[in-house]
Design a protein around this motif. Structure first.
Motif, PDB file in Angstrom:
ATOM      1  N   LYS A 110      -9.050   1.831  11.449  1.00  0.00           N
ATOM      2  CA  LYS A 110     -10.291   2.094  10.724  1.00  0.00           C
ATOM      3  C   LYS A 110     -10.094   1.651   9.279  1.00  0.00           C
ATOM      4  CE  LYS A 110     -11.962   6.000  13.498  1.00  0.00           C
ATOM      5  NZ  LYS A 110     -12.390   7.426  13.478  1.00  0.00           N
ATOM      6  N   VAL A 111     -11.052   0.883   8.768  1.00  0.00           N
ATOM      7  CA  VAL A 111     -10.924   0.332   7.422  1.00  0.00           C
ATOM      8  C   VAL A 111     -12.170   0.680   6.614  1.00  0.00           C
ATOM      9  CG1 VAL A 111     -10.632  -1.746   6.035  1.00  0.00           C
ATOM     10  CG2 VAL A 111      -9.463  -1.552   8.235  1.00  0.00           C
ATOM     11  N   ALA A 112     -11.982   1.402   5.531  1.00  0.00           N
ATOM     12  CA  ALA A 112     -13.061   1.671   4.576  1.00  0.00           C
ATOM     13  C   ALA A 112     -12.869   0.748   3.378  1.00  0.00           C
ATOM     14  CB  ALA A 112     -13.042   3.133   4.162  1.00  0.00           C
ATOM     15  N   ASN A 113     -13.674   0.944   2.369  1.00  0.00           N
ATOM     16  CA  ASN A 113     -13.603   0.061   1.212  1.00  0.00           C
ATOM     17  C   ASN A 113     -12.279   0.222   0.469  1.00  0.00           C
ATOM     18  OD1 ASN A 113     -14.804  -1.918  -0.539  1.00  0.00           O
ATOM     19  ND2 ASN A 113     -15.075  -0.296  -2.060  1.00  0.00           N
ATOM     20  N   ASP A 114     -11.831   1.480   0.305  1.00  0.00           N
ATOM     21  CA  ASP A 114     -10.626   1.739  -0.487  1.00  0.00           C
ATOM     22  C   ASP A 114      -9.473   2.320   0.322  1.00  0.00           C
ATOM     23  OD1 ASP A 114     -11.726   1.095  -3.149  1.00  0.00           O
ATOM     24  OD2 ASP A 114     -13.049   2.799  -2.750  1.00  0.00           O
ATOM     25  N   TYR A 115      -9.698   2.687   1.561  1.00  0.00           N
ATOM     26  CA  TYR A 115      -8.667   3.329   2.372  1.00  0.00           C
ATOM     27  C   TYR A 115      -8.676   2.762   3.783  1.00  0.00           C
ATOM     28  CZ  TYR A 115      -9.264   6.678  -1.423  1.00  0.00           C
ATOM     29  OH  TYR A 115      -9.379   7.262  -2.658  1.00  0.00           O
ATOM     30  N   SER A 116      -7.546   2.978   4.477  1.00  0.00           N
ATOM     31  CA  SER A 116      -7.443   2.546   5.874  1.00  0.00           C
ATOM     32  C   SER A 116      -6.612   3.551   6.659  1.00  0.00           C
ATOM     33  CB  SER A 116      -6.798   1.162   5.981  1.00  0.00           C
ATOM     34  OG  SER A 116      -7.569   0.184   5.310  1.00  0.00           O
ATOM     35  N   ALA A 138       0.839  -1.200   0.000  1.00  0.00           N
ATOM     36  CA  ALA A 138       0.000   0.000   0.000  1.00  0.00           C
ATOM     37  C   ALA A 138       0.871   1.245   0.000  1.00  0.00           C
ATOM     38  CB  ALA A 138      -0.920   0.015   1.214  1.00  0.00           C
ATOM     39  N   GLN A 139       0.304   2.313  -0.549  1.00  0.00           N
ATOM     40  CA  GLN A 139       0.964   3.616  -0.569  1.00  0.00           C
ATOM     41  C   GLN A 139       0.414   4.484   0.556  1.00  0.00           C
ATOM     42  OE1 GLN A 139       3.208   5.162  -2.682  1.00  0.00           O
ATOM     43  NE2 GLN A 139       3.560   3.513  -4.137  1.00  0.00           N
ATOM     44  N   ILE A 140       1.290   5.247   1.188  1.00  0.00           N
ATOM     45  CA  ILE A 140       0.847   6.227   2.182  1.00  0.00           C
ATOM     46  C   ILE A 140       0.367   7.469   1.437  1.00  0.00           C
ATOM     47  CG2 ILE A 140       1.558   7.705   4.099  1.00  0.00           C
ATOM     48  CD1 ILE A 140       3.615   5.575   4.831  1.00  0.00           C
ATOM     49  N   ILE A 141      -0.870   7.865   1.649  1.00  0.00           N
ATOM     50  CA  ILE A 141      -1.436   8.997   0.919  1.00  0.00           C
ATOM     51  C   ILE A 141      -1.699  10.208   1.814  1.00  0.00           C
ATOM     52  CG2 ILE A 141      -2.436   7.545  -0.881  1.00  0.00           C
ATOM     53  CD1 ILE A 141      -5.114   7.766   0.543  1.00  0.00           C
ATOM     54  N   ILE A 167      -3.574   4.949   4.237  1.00  0.00           N
ATOM     55  CA  ILE A 167      -3.037   4.177   3.111  1.00  0.00           C
ATOM     56  C   ILE A 167      -4.138   3.929   2.087  1.00  0.00           C
ATOM     57  CG2 ILE A 167      -1.234   3.084   4.491  1.00  0.00           C
ATOM     58  CD1 ILE A 167      -3.010   0.607   4.711  1.00  0.00           C
ATOM     59  N   ASP A 168      -3.737   3.597   0.861  1.00  0.00           N
ATOM     60  CA  ASP A 168      -4.691   3.478  -0.246  1.00  0.00           C
ATOM     61  C   ASP A 168      -5.218   2.062  -0.444  1.00  0.00           C
ATOM     62  OD1 ASP A 168      -2.388   2.285  -1.151  1.00  0.00           O
ATOM     63  OD2 ASP A 168      -2.376   3.289  -3.095  1.00  0.00           O
ATOM     64  N   LYS A 169      -5.274   1.279   0.604  1.00  0.00           N
ATOM     65  CA  LYS A 169      -5.854  -0.069   0.538  1.00  0.00           C
ATOM     66  C   LYS A 169      -6.871  -0.220   1.660  1.00  0.00           C
ATOM     67  CE  LYS A 169      -3.467  -1.797  -2.917  1.00  0.00           C
ATOM     68  NZ  LYS A 169      -2.787  -0.548  -3.323  1.00  0.00           N
ATOM     69  N   VAL A 228       4.095   0.639   2.396  1.00  0.00           N
ATOM     70  CA  VAL A 228       4.050  -0.294   3.530  1.00  0.00           C
ATOM     71  C   VAL A 228       3.477  -1.626   3.060  1.00  0.00           C
ATOM     72  CG1 VAL A 228       3.823   1.511   5.277  1.00  0.00           C
ATOM     73  CG2 VAL A 228       1.766   0.532   4.239  1.00  0.00           C
ATOM     74  N   LEU A 229       3.655  -2.639   3.900  1.00  0.00           N
ATOM     75  CA  LEU A 229       3.035  -3.942   3.681  1.00  0.00           C
ATOM     76  C   LEU A 229       2.004  -4.179   4.776  1.00  0.00           C
ATOM     77  CD1 LEU A 229       6.165  -6.135   2.860  1.00  0.00           C
ATOM     78  CD2 LEU A 229       4.457  -5.311   1.259  1.00  0.00           C
ATOM     79  N   VAL A 230       0.814  -4.636   4.375  1.00  0.00           N
ATOM     80  CA  VAL A 230      -0.252  -4.898   5.332  1.00  0.00           C
ATOM     81  C   VAL A 230      -0.598  -6.386   5.261  1.00  0.00           C
ATOM     82  CG1 VAL A 230      -2.528  -4.232   6.144  1.00  0.00           C
ATOM     83  CG2 VAL A 230      -1.136  -2.590   4.866  1.00  0.00           C
TER      84      VAL A 230
END
Length: 270
Positions: A161-167, A119-122, A135-137, A263-265
């Motif tokens: 917190k986890v959304a559909n496209d972001y966390s 994932a990318q840090i946004i 992050i963008d995942k 990062v790796l999740v």
């Protein structure tokens, strides 16, 4: 007024006629010898020379102006090309740096049995009271609340917190973060707590336990969040107070949180 205009017109016509006659006579092979011809030449030569000089000067000015315009256009075009070349060079360098970081991920994940997603840090939390990143995942990528987030250097944090496209990821430097950990060499157990600063604290290590500066702190795996054996940081300072049951230990984190970009999740399919 009329007579002055007439005189000017006659004078100009006479001047043109004289110049025509002189030019016609000058084109012959024989050199003029009569007094009238010499007089005409004497009178008209300075004027012709001035006219010729003016024409040449005007032509030179025009040529210079034209060349200057072309030079300006060429300069603008060269600047555009240089700008594009610099942009391509910067992109190439950025890709090289990203490739180096991803190679570290590949080497790291080759030693890990769990499945993961990159994932990318946004975004980063600008508040001094919280240490979190976005992050963008998200859920569609298999992430859930509590998913551990790492880089090749060590533990970053966990999703809160986890959304559909972001966390949103809580960093281990946040004061609300806690990771069950142990000293790699002595196997002394404790908890790594964040304090909203660049460093963390290793708490609940008994005063009788031998702790040395420079020793590596790793995850114990007992918190059921982070896999066992992931790097957290090295002991930076050890303080023992006889009146206290536990030691005060400061840890320098393995991860430079100001510089990470990817990062790796770990996914929840273990």
């Amino acid at each position: 007024m009329f007579s002055q205009k007439l005189l000017i017109f006659v004078g100009v016509a006479l001047f043109i006629a004289i110049n025509f006659i002189v030019m016609t006579m000058s084109s012959r092979e024989s050199i003029p010898t009569s007094g009238i011809e010499r007089l005409f030449i004497t009178i008209t030569s300075p004027v012709q020379q001035a006219v010729t000089t003016t024409i040449h000067f005007t032509q030179n000015v025009w040529d210079t102006y034209f060349m200057s315009v072309l030079a300006v256009k060429e300069n603008i075009e060269l600047k555009k090309q240089l700008g594009k070349a610099i942009e391509i060079k910067n992109r190439y360098e950025e890709l090289e740096l990203e490739n180096t970081r991803l190679k570290k991920f590949v080497n790291f994940t080759g030693q890990v049995l769990d499945t993961y997603v990159a994932a990318q840090i946004i975004a980063r939390d600008p508040s001094p009271w919280f240490k979190t990143i976005i992050i963008d995942k998200g859920a569609k990528d298999g992430l859930v609340k509590g998913s551990p987030v790492v880089v090749s250097e060590g533990i970053v944090g966990q999703t809160i917190k986890v959304a559909n496209d972001y966390s949103r990821v809580l960093l281990i430097t946040d004061r609300n973060s806690a990771v069950d950990a142990l000293v790699q060499n002595s196997r002394v157990r404790g908890i790594v707590k964040g304090n909203n600063e660049d460093n963390c604290s290793f708490v609940y290590a008994l005063r009788k336990d031998e702790m040395k500066e420079g020793e590596m702190i790793i995850s114990s795996g007992l918190d059921q969040v982070f896999p066992k054996g992931l790097k957290i940081g090295r002991i930076l300072k050890v303080t023992k107070v006889h009146s206290q049951l536990f030691q005060d230990i400061t840890i320098e984190t393995s991860v430079d949180f100001d510089r990470i970009e990817e990062v790796l999740v770990f996914k929840n399919d273990r």
